[in-house]
Design an enzyme around this catalytic site. Structure first.
Site, PDB file in Angstrom:
ATOM      1  N   HIS A 130     -82.814 -46.779  92.464  1.00  0.00           N
ATOM      2  CA  HIS A 130     -83.699 -45.627  92.251  1.00  0.00           C
ATOM      3  C   HIS A 130     -83.668 -44.630  93.402  1.00  0.00           C
ATOM      4  O   HIS A 130     -84.116 -43.496  93.245  1.00  0.00           O
ATOM      5  CB  HIS A 130     -85.142 -46.106  92.031  1.00  0.00           C
ATOM      6  N   GLY A 131     -83.186 -45.031  94.567  1.00  0.00           N
ATOM      7  CA  GLY A 131     -83.119 -44.088  95.670  1.00  0.00           C
ATOM      8  C   GLY A 131     -82.952 -44.789  97.007  1.00  0.00           C
ATOM      9  O   GLY A 131     -83.301 -45.968  97.160  1.00  0.00           O
TER      10      GLY A 131
END
Length: 371
Positions: free
Chosen positions: A219-220
């Protein structure tokens, strides 16, 4: 200290990243691995492969589509006269309602409290936490509904990505209901590759932890996401251990498991939403240590309650009558073949469009557009 990369916008403003890069990267990996493992014949038509990789309805925020499920649909397209138009239109309208009426209203409260958690009252922080939990569900599942409906109009069936996840009675079941395409991808291409549960309990626990930590990192590049994913991995391990105790399986425990799962999942969304790790800890402190800061405006509180009511009714009706998309599809196919029901559907669709326009909030970007 708590970020892998320098903060925005100083660093990222100098880089131009392709839209949906994480989703079609996963799809490319699935194709390569399936071909390597001989689960899939190599695609000889390069245009078909490009269509699989860049099919626009799900490109930006999923669901993640595997080559094994999509490429055969290109070779054997759905006949135009058999396209379930009613079901496709229903999914698009449902997705718009979830996004524009529910998620965008809920975003007002969550954006308010997450912007400055140190200055917000304890009551407002609790409302903001549950508001974001519902917002991300309505936002993400709303996009998926729109993507599925749009794809159906082109003759393609996309996999179901959500099945009322907040009715899950455990974290394992939650991940079979939430972002299903990502869960299945992680299971097939990472968990099983690492050995799954075939080697023994210690390695099973290791694999569960690694898979969820990698899922968080997807997700990051932030410790918040790694911590969020790692916590879910630990919870899956603890749940697996708890299943060995008789108390866990008692039927009367199910409502408590559902409520407990929803509460803990909502608590962990704080790390998913907060700007950094320090802000997450500040938010948690405000939840459990009384704070007399700013309260939510009355309209935000009322909008939160209205949305909770609508989502609760939708979940109850869904669990009673529409447990999955196949049941819904069967009902709409019967409607599509009846002239009287066709007119009735047209009236219902028109009413829903009017409600979307009348009650929509200020437009917000989709949550998963940043991944």
């Amino acid at each position: 200290m708590f970020n892998f990369v320098p903060p925005q916008p100083d660093f990222w403003s100098h880089w131009l990243l392709p839209v949906g890069i994480s989703f079609y990267t996963f799809q490319s990996i699935s194709y390569v691995v399936d071909v390597y493992q001989r689960d899939l014949e190599p695609e000889r038509n390069f245009l078909s492969y490009l269509l699989f990789l860049s099919f626009f309805p799900q490109l930006v925020a999923g669901p993640i589509v595997t080559a094994k499920s999509f490429l055969p649909q290109i070779r054997r397209p759905l006949p135009f006269l058999k396209t379930p138009v009613f079901f496709a239109v229903f999914l698009i309208l449902l997705g718009l309602f979830k996004k524009m009426v529910l998620a965008d209203h809920l975003a007002e409260a969550s954006d308010f409290v997450f912007s400055r958690p140190a200055d917000i009252s304890t009551k407002a922080l609790w409302i903001g936490m549950f508001s974001y939990s519902l917002q991300i569900y309505c936002d993400f599942s709303g996009y998926t509904d729109i993507a599925q409906g749009s794809a159906l109009l082109f003759g393609f069936r996309l996999p179901e990505n959500f099945k009322m996840p907040y009715f899950a009675d455990g974290f394992s079941e939650f991940w079979t209901r939430w972002h299903i395409s990502l869960s299945q991808w992680l299971k097939k291409y990472i968990y099983i590759t690492l050995g799954g549960n075939r080697i023994g309990p210690i390695f099973t626990y290791r694999n569960l932890f690694l898979v969820m930590a990698i899922g968080g990192l997807w997700h990051g590049a932030s410790w918040n996401f790694v911590f969020w994913g790692s916590c879910h991995g630990i919870l899956l391990i603890l749940e697996r251990v708890a299943r060995g105790y008789r108390l866990w399986s008692f039927p009367w425990m199910r409502p408590f498991r559902i409520l407990g799962t929803f509460f803990v999942v909502s608590l962990l969304w704080i790390f998913f939403r907060s700007a950094d790790f320090a802000s997450s800890l500040c938010y948690l402190q405000g939840l459990f240590v009384k704070n007399d800061g700013f309260s939510l405006p009355y309209t935000m509180e009322m909008n939160f309650l209205y949305c909770v009511f609508v989502i609760s009714i939708g979940h109850i009706l869904g669990s009673l009558y529409f447990s999955d998309n196949k049941q819904l599809l069967g009902r709409f196919e019967k409607w599509q073949n009846s002239l009287g029901k066709t007119a009735f559907f047209g009236v219902l669709a028109s009413i829903l469009m009017v409600l979307i326009v009348l009650f929509s909030a200020d437009s917000k970007p989709f949550v998963y557009f940043v991944f």
